[in-house]
Scaffold this active site. Structure first.
Site: not given
Ligand code: MRU
Length: 356
Positions: A54, A95, A199, A245
């Protein structure tokens, strides 16, 4: 924790007048920066997960707006403020769930409206750089506050990647883990692999190995078992620590799909659930989690694995990228403005109106 740690993992770089993104789809095998020269490529890079997480998405969008403004202003210096609206909309479509994206776009739009200077690009670049810098500072502060909640040496479990790569640097959940590890409060990190983009396996494990923090990977389905058996260990899992997010006004938390089940597991096993997110992730315009838009990504991501089709032909799939954990399952929300224990609407309002 020294600045060395967050300085050494840089997902976003502004250099020589252009935006460079570390292509996170290639990590940990290849470390390649992509140079982006127009706003459509910036939006596409966000959609395609070159950059993700995010806060990192918000920072990228801010630099993307600098690029868009440069282009629009050079095309027509009288009309650029109207023309750039289309670019802001393109970025907003990249997104849907991470509110940091919309926060950054709104902030940049407000400044654009008021800009009278002959050189608007310099003003916008200063703001984008400030957003980037503030995010790193917020992460360092959250690291300090979150580590204070951890009372005794233990292991923790994290999900997805809420590290330096997902932010301006240092990380939210991984920022707390870095700070608490430096204080010997965390001895071991369990990282969920995080299907379908992995991830956890590719990014979180890489960050932890990079910082010499002991890390063990597990598939999400192993979390309940790992938490249960670790209770008999010398270093049991005492906390689940994740990022977010978007957090609604009542403290409901949207985060990577699979987070909600971890919160249920935490409650069942009597361990604590911590969400670490800057206030730029809090959306006071959304009363509760049910109104948070949840991104549905291509089902190909589920039907295949690392580009290889694995599912039986004809099988359907769903691919929600996020879920919502109800506030009642959250023990602590850690922000740069302070910690909210057992969040609810009143406490969230008090946090957001607090003068720091
Ligand atoms: O789909 P992504 O990789 O963008 O999802 C990221 C997450 O869900 C993280 O936990 C969230 O963005 C917090 S990042 C500090």
């Amino acid at each position: 924790m020294s600045s060395k740690v967050y300085d050494s993992i840089k997902p976003i770089i502004w250099q020589g007048g252009s935006l460079q993104l570390l292509d996170q789809r290639l990590l940990p095998t290849e470390h390649i920066y992509i140079t982006l020269r127009d706003v459509n490529s910036v939006a596409q890079a966000i959609t395609d997960m070159v950059v993700r997480g995010a806060p990192a998405i918000g920072i990228t969008a801010a630099y993307g707006i600098v690029i868009a403004a440069r282009h629009r202003f050079s095309e027509n210096s009288d009309n650029w403020k109207q023309a750039i609206e289309a670019d802001l909309e393109t970025l907003a479509q990249s997104r849907p769930t991470a509110v940091n994206l919309f926060w950054a776009i709104d902030l940049m739009r407000d400044v654009i409206k008021g800009i009278a200077a002959d050189d608007p690009i310099a003003t916008l670049l200063t703001l984008a750089r400030q957003i980037h810098k503030d995010d790193i500072e917020a992460n360092l502060k959250m690291g300090e506050l979150g580590a204070q909640l951890i009372e005794e040496p233990c292991a923790v479990l994290t999900h997805c990647n809420a590290g330096a790569l997902a932010t301006g640097g240092y990380g939210t959940a991984l920022g707390v883990i870095r700070s608490a590890f430096a204080q010997n409060k965390i001895q071991h990190v369990y990282a969920d692999e995080t299907r379908p983009w992995l991830q956890g396996a590719r990014l979180t494990a890489w960050e932890m190995v990079h910082d010499n923090i002991p890390v063990t990977l597990l598939v999400e389905g192993a979390a309940a078992h790992a938490i249960k058996i670790s209770q008999l260990d010398e270093t049991p899992i005492r906390w689940i620590i994740v990022g977010s997010d978007r957090i609604a006004a009542n403290g409901d938390v949207a985060n990577k799909i699979g987070t909600y089940s971890l919160a249920i597991l935490a409650r069942h096993h009597g361990i604590k659930f911590m969400v670490v997110a800057p206030t730029t992730t809090i959306d006071m315009n959304i009363t509760c989690g049910v109104d948070i838009p949840i991104e549905e990504r291509s089902i190909k991501e589920v039907l295949s694995c690392s580009g290889l089709e694995v599912a039986a032909k004809g099988a359907k799939a769903i691919n929600p990228a996020f879920d919502v954990t109800p506030a009642e399952l959250v023990d602590a929300i850690v922000t740069e403005k302070g910690v909210v224990l057992k969040p609810d609407t009143e406490k969230m309002k008090a946090l957001m109106t607090k003068v720091t």
